[in-house]
Write a protein that holds these residues in place. Structure first.
Motif, PDB file in Angstrom:
ATOM      1  N   ARG A  40       6.582   8.780  -8.657  1.00  0.00           N
ATOM      2  CA  ARG A  40       6.210   9.952  -9.450  1.00  0.00           C
ATOM      3  C   ARG A  40       5.049   9.655 -10.396  1.00  0.00           C
ATOM      4  NH1 ARG A  40       6.810  14.644  -9.155  1.00  0.00           N
ATOM      5  NH2 ARG A  40       8.381  15.423 -10.576  1.00  0.00           N
ATOM      6  N   ILE A  41       4.824   8.374 -10.689  1.00  0.00           N
ATOM      7  CA  ILE A  41       3.665   8.014 -11.525  1.00  0.00           C
ATOM      8  C   ILE A  41       2.645   7.216 -10.709  1.00  0.00           C
ATOM      9  CG2 ILE A  41       4.881   8.122 -13.720  1.00  0.00           C
ATOM     10  CD1 ILE A  41       5.227   5.089 -13.606  1.00  0.00           C
ATOM     11  N   ALA A  42       2.788   7.294  -9.364  1.00  0.00           N
ATOM     12  CA  ALA A  42       1.829   6.683  -8.427  1.00  0.00           C
ATOM     13  C   ALA A  42       1.702   5.169  -8.645  1.00  0.00           C
ATOM     14  CB  ALA A  42       0.473   7.364  -8.527  1.00  0.00           C
ATOM     15  N   ARG A  43       2.838   4.505  -8.773  1.00  0.00           N
ATOM     16  CA  ARG A  43       2.867   3.048  -8.835  1.00  0.00           C
ATOM     17  C   ARG A  43       3.824   2.523  -7.771  1.00  0.00           C
ATOM     18  NH1 ARG A  43       0.175   1.139 -13.223  1.00  0.00           N
ATOM     19  NH2 ARG A  43      -0.019   2.492 -15.077  1.00  0.00           N
ATOM     20  N   ARG A  44       3.551   1.301  -7.287  1.00  0.00           N
ATOM     21  CA  ARG A  44       4.384   0.660  -6.260  1.00  0.00           C
ATOM     22  C   ARG A  44       4.611   1.599  -5.078  1.00  0.00           C
ATOM     23  NH1 ARG A  44       9.040  -1.936 -10.229  1.00  0.00           N
ATOM     24  NH2 ARG A  44       7.594  -3.014 -11.650  1.00  0.00           N
ATOM     25  N   LEU A  45       3.534   2.159  -4.586  1.00  0.00           N
ATOM     26  CA  LEU A  45       3.601   3.099  -3.469  1.00  0.00           C
ATOM     27  C   LEU A  45       3.759   2.351  -2.157  1.00  0.00           C
ATOM     28  CD1 LEU A  45       0.730   5.460  -4.659  1.00  0.00           C
ATOM     29  CD2 LEU A  45       3.175   5.965  -4.702  1.00  0.00           C
ATOM     30  N   PRO A  46       4.297   3.018  -1.129  1.00  0.00           N
ATOM     31  CA  PRO A  46       4.377   2.375   0.187  1.00  0.00           C
ATOM     32  C   PRO A  46       2.985   1.975   0.668  1.00  0.00           C
ATOM     33  CG  PRO A  46       5.634   4.427   0.140  1.00  0.00           C
ATOM     34  CD  PRO A  46       4.853   4.382  -1.129  1.00  0.00           C
ATOM     35  N   PRO A  47       2.882   0.943   1.492  1.00  0.00           N
ATOM     36  CA  PRO A  47       1.562   0.508   1.948  1.00  0.00           C
ATOM     37  C   PRO A  47       0.878   1.558   2.819  1.00  0.00           C
ATOM     38  CG  PRO A  47       3.287  -0.660   3.132  1.00  0.00           C
ATOM     39  CD  PRO A  47       3.966   0.094   2.043  1.00  0.00           C
ATOM     40  N   ARG A  48      -0.429   1.601   2.735  1.00  0.00           N
ATOM     41  CA  ARG A  48      -1.229   2.507   3.574  1.00  0.00           C
ATOM     42  C   ARG A  48      -1.708   1.742   4.786  1.00  0.00           C
ATOM     43  NH1 ARG A  48      -5.767   4.574   5.675  1.00  0.00           N
ATOM     44  NH2 ARG A  48      -6.547   6.641   5.046  1.00  0.00           N
ATOM     45  N   ARG A  49      -1.427   2.278   5.960  1.00  0.00           N
ATOM     46  CA  ARG A  49      -1.903   1.647   7.182  1.00  0.00           C
ATOM     47  C   ARG A  49      -3.347   2.049   7.441  1.00  0.00           C
ATOM     48  NH1 ARG A  49       3.145   3.561   8.764  1.00  0.00           N
ATOM     49  NH2 ARG A  49       2.242   5.173  10.083  1.00  0.00           N
ATOM     50  N   PRO A  50      -4.099   1.253   8.201  1.00  0.00           N
ATOM     51  CA  PRO A  50      -5.492   1.618   8.505  1.00  0.00           C
ATOM     52  C   PRO A  50      -5.555   2.887   9.342  1.00  0.00           C
ATOM     53  CG  PRO A  50      -5.051  -0.691   9.028  1.00  0.00           C
ATOM     54  CD  PRO A  50      -3.730  -0.062   8.769  1.00  0.00           C
ATOM     55  N   GLY A  51      -6.653   3.594   9.220  1.00  0.00           N
ATOM     56  CA  GLY A  51      -6.882   4.771  10.048  1.00  0.00           C
ATOM     57  C   GLY A  51      -6.978   6.042   9.238  1.00  0.00           C
ATOM     58  N   GLY A  80      -2.312   9.332  17.089  1.00  0.00           N
ATOM     59  CA  GLY A  80      -2.766   8.221  16.270  1.00  0.00           C
ATOM     60  C   GLY A  80      -3.028   8.588  14.833  1.00  0.00           C
ATOM     61  N   LEU A  81      -2.984   9.878  14.515  1.00  0.00           N
ATOM     62  CA  LEU A  81      -3.233  10.331  13.154  1.00  0.00           C
ATOM     63  C   LEU A  81      -2.086   9.905  12.242  1.00  0.00           C
ATOM     64  CD1 LEU A  81      -5.050  12.122  11.315  1.00  0.00           C
ATOM     65  CD2 LEU A  81      -3.583  14.052  11.955  1.00  0.00           C
ATOM     66  N   LEU A  82      -2.423   9.423  11.053  1.00  0.00           N
ATOM     67  CA  LEU A  82      -1.423   9.070  10.049  1.00  0.00           C
ATOM     68  C   LEU A  82      -1.184  10.264   9.136  1.00  0.00           C
ATOM     69  CD1 LEU A  82      -2.767   5.548   9.015  1.00  0.00           C
ATOM     70  CD2 LEU A  82      -1.051   6.085  10.741  1.00  0.00           C
ATOM     71  N   LEU A  83       0.078  10.512   8.828  1.00  0.00           N
ATOM     72  CA  LEU A  83       0.431  11.622   7.953  1.00  0.00           C
ATOM     73  C   LEU A  83       1.180  11.102   6.736  1.00  0.00           C
ATOM     74  CD1 LEU A  83       1.771  14.308  10.474  1.00  0.00           C
ATOM     75  CD2 LEU A  83      -0.569  14.014   9.624  1.00  0.00           C
ATOM     76  N   GLU A  99      13.617  13.970   8.990  1.00  0.00           N
ATOM     77  CA  GLU A  99      12.879  14.714  10.013  1.00  0.00           C
ATOM     78  C   GLU A  99      11.408  14.350  10.187  1.00  0.00           C
ATOM     79  OE1 GLU A  99      13.477  18.900  10.041  1.00  0.00           O
ATOM     80  OE2 GLU A  99      15.560  18.791   9.382  1.00  0.00           O
ATOM     81  N   ILE A 100      10.836  13.498   9.334  1.00  0.00           N
ATOM     82  CA  ILE A 100       9.408  13.232   9.492  1.00  0.00           C
ATOM     83  C   ILE A 100       9.143  12.469  10.790  1.00  0.00           C
ATOM     84  CG2 ILE A 100       8.858  13.273   7.039  1.00  0.00           C
ATOM     85  CD1 ILE A 100       8.815  10.240   7.078  1.00  0.00           C
ATOM     86  N   PRO A 101       7.971  12.671  11.398  1.00  0.00           N
ATOM     87  CA  PRO A 101       7.612  11.923  12.608  1.00  0.00           C
ATOM     88  C   PRO A 101       7.552  10.425  12.337  1.00  0.00           C
ATOM     89  CG  PRO A 101       6.127  13.791  12.256  1.00  0.00           C
ATOM     90  CD  PRO A 101       6.957  13.662  11.012  1.00  0.00           C
ATOM     91  N   GLU A 102       7.665   9.632  13.390  1.00  0.00           N
ATOM     92  CA  GLU A 102       7.697   8.180  13.243  1.00  0.00           C
ATOM     93  C   GLU A 102       6.437   7.636  12.592  1.00  0.00           C
ATOM     94  OE1 GLU A 102       8.583   6.148  16.836  1.00  0.00           O
ATOM     95  OE2 GLU A 102      10.549   7.095  17.097  1.00  0.00           O
ATOM     96  N   SER A 103       5.306   8.253  12.859  1.00  0.00           N
ATOM     97  CA  SER A 103       4.037   7.749  12.335  1.00  0.00           C
ATOM     98  C   SER A 103       3.735   8.253  10.929  1.00  0.00           C
ATOM     99  CB  SER A 103       2.893   8.147  13.264  1.00  0.00           C
ATOM    100  OG  SER A 103       2.807   9.568  13.360  1.00  0.00           O
ATOM    101  N   ALA A 104       4.700   8.908  10.280  1.00  0.00           N
ATOM    102  CA  ALA A 104       4.464   9.524   8.980  1.00  0.00           C
ATOM    103  C   ALA A 104       5.206   8.793   7.868  1.00  0.00           C
ATOM    104  CB  ALA A 104       4.880  10.985   9.005  1.00  0.00           C
ATOM    105  N   ILE A 105       4.776   9.043   6.646  1.00  0.00           N
ATOM    106  CA  ILE A 105       5.369   8.476   5.443  1.00  0.00           C
ATOM    107  C   ILE A 105       5.710   9.623   4.501  1.00  0.00           C
ATOM    108  CG2 ILE A 105       4.935   7.042   3.393  1.00  0.00           C
ATOM    109  CD1 ILE A 105       2.923   5.467   5.106  1.00  0.00           C
ATOM    110  N   HIS A 106       6.836   9.502   3.811  1.00  0.00           N
ATOM    111  CA  HIS A 106       7.139  10.451   2.740  1.00  0.00           C
ATOM    112  C   HIS A 106       7.116   9.720   1.417  1.00  0.00           C
ATOM    113  CE1 HIS A 106       9.779  12.527  -0.203  1.00  0.00           C
ATOM    114  NE2 HIS A 106       9.073  13.557   0.206  1.00  0.00           N
ATOM    115  N   SER A 107       6.507  10.334   0.407  1.00  0.00           N
ATOM    116  CA  SER A 107       6.503   9.819  -0.956  1.00  0.00           C
ATOM    117  C   SER A 107       6.777  10.972  -1.898  1.00  0.00           C
ATOM    118  CB  SER A 107       5.145   9.167  -1.279  1.00  0.00           C
ATOM    119  OG  SER A 107       5.110   8.694  -2.610  1.00  0.00           O
TER     120      SER A 107
END
Length: 424
Positions: A40-51, A80-83, A99-107
């Motif tokens: 909620r304060i944009a710290r320790r976020l999940p890693p961002r994959r390339p693309g 191949g799109l990251l969501l 329910e999110i797709p496998e290639s997606a991240i929720h934050s």
């Protein structure tokens, strides 16, 4: 920068030090996930994959469902799109987790302070930002633009009251929303209000919720409950209810002493409150969140869980859809039960779905009920769902999604995605 935007950014910057305490207090009341406060304060976020990455933001469950369907369509068109999905409520976070797709991240969505917005953008570096319905967060919008991301507002909805509020700071609205690459309204009224505020034309493809498939239901559990709980009785389902609507539903069903009832609150954390109501009325019930096994002697299932609406709708003979008899809610999406061929009764306060409700009422698929007497009459003699009417509706349902995809896909170029694919 307009004076209004400068004042907003200054005020949110000054308020930022206190937000940690505010979030902690909300967590203590069950309004925040204590384990996800850093998001909620944009710290320790999940890693961002390339693309290439598309960020899709919606506040709560309704917007999240729309964005999930849109995200699936984007991936189908751009493999191949990251969501990245963000939302603000615990209920929407639980939905996304399932329910999110496998290639997606929720934050969890960051609070709208200048520092949190900047950290969020620097970490995720989105290529396209998609905001759903009425999500206008100035700091996030400004920092997305500064980061070079394209921006889109989809399925936009705005009440006249909100439009009048923005009229007082029209320059701020134009500075924020006028810079968007794509603006698509869910209905003609919203389109007219946006045009009035921005001084330019706005496309109105229609409501994206029409393209949503009905939620899935577990057929094994459906058969078990049909035999063990319903046991040959008529089944009335009160779906997505808010305070006051459970009482209205129970008042209306008093005369149907042989009916099985299912109450599905919009917010499952109201389970204790509704359980108290059922006990006060001396109605035998099974509470889903407690693992109770419903049997034929139970009058009610209190379905205070997430992700099972498809099951409850499939068990219904008639659906009472909440949100229309509670002030300030604006109704809920009637298309899910309608597409399952269920008669739908709902209240008159449906300003968030005015166009859809008018269309469905004209087709004879939905009926408005003002009070418990109306609801009782509707349960006794519900709308007749004609297959031809539903089939005609379904044939038109995907049009808003197709228009939206056509507007968004040019901003996600194939060469950009192909450049990320490993060479053989």
């Amino acid at each position: 920068m307009t004076p209004a935007l400068f004042a907003y950014r200054l005020a949110t910057r000054l308020a930022a030090p206190a937000l940690g305490l505010v979030l902690q207090a909300r967590a203590s009341r069950g309004k925040e996930d204590i384990l996800r406060l850093n998001e909620r304060i944009a710290r320790r976020l999940p890693p961002r994959r390339p693309g290439p990455l598309v960020w899709l933001h919606g506040a709560s469950v309704g917007e999240s469902r729309v964005l999930l369907e849109l995200g699936r369509r984007l991936i189908a068109e751009r493999p191949g799109l990251l969501l990245l999905f963000t939302s603000q409520t615990l209920t929407s976070a639980k939905l996304m987790g399932k329910e999110i797709p496998e290639s997606a991240i929720h934050s969890m969505a960051p609070v709208d302070t200048p520092m949190a917005a900047r950290r969020f953008m620097e970490h995720w570096r989105p290529d396209l930002c998609i905001f759903a319905e009425g999500e206008i967060w100035p700091n996030l919008i400004v920092d997305a633009g500064r980061a070079g991301a394209r921006r889109a507002l989809v399925n936009a909805r705005m009440t006249e009251e909100s439009a009048q509020g923005w009229e007082r700071v029209k320059g701020l609205f134009r500075e924020l929303i006028g810079s968007f690459d794509v603006i698509l309204a869910a209905d003609t009224d919203t389109g007219a209000r946006l045009e009035r505020l921005m001084g330019r034309a706005v496309r109105v493809p229609g409501n994206l919720k029409s393209a949503q498939s009905p939620p899935d239901g577990n057929p094994v559990e459906q058969a078990r409950l049909s035999a063990g709980f319903i046991n040959g009785r008529r089944c009335f389902v009160a779906a997505s209810t808010h305070p006051g609507e459970e009482e209205l539903f129970l008042d209306a069903t008093e005369r149907f002493t042989d009916a099985a009832l299912i109450i599905v609150p919009r917010h499952p954390d109201r389970g204790d409150e509704i359980a108290t109501l059922l006990k006060a009325r001396r109605l035998p019930f099974a509470r889903r969140s407690k693992g109770d096994v419903a049997g034929p002697r139970d009058r009610v299932i209190l379905a205070d869980t997430m992700g099972e609406m498809g099951l409850w709708l499939r068990l219904a003979d008639v659906v009472y859809l909440g949100g229309g008899n509670a002030e300030g809610i604006g109704g809920h999406n009637p298309l899910e039960p309608v597409r399952l061929r269920k008669p739908v009764l709902t209240g008159p306060h449906v300003f968030n779905f005015a166009s859809i409700m008018a269309d469905l009422s004209a087709r004879g698929l939905v009926r408005t009920v003002k009070d418990s007497g109306d609801l009782a009459a509707g349960l006794a003699d519900p709308p007749v769902v004609h297959e031809q009417a539903v089939a005609s509706l379904e044939a038109e349902a995907d049009a808003p999604m197709l228009v939206t995809l056509a507007a968004l896909l040019p901003m996600i170029s194939r060469p950009l995605l192909e450049a990320q694919e490993p060479r053989p």
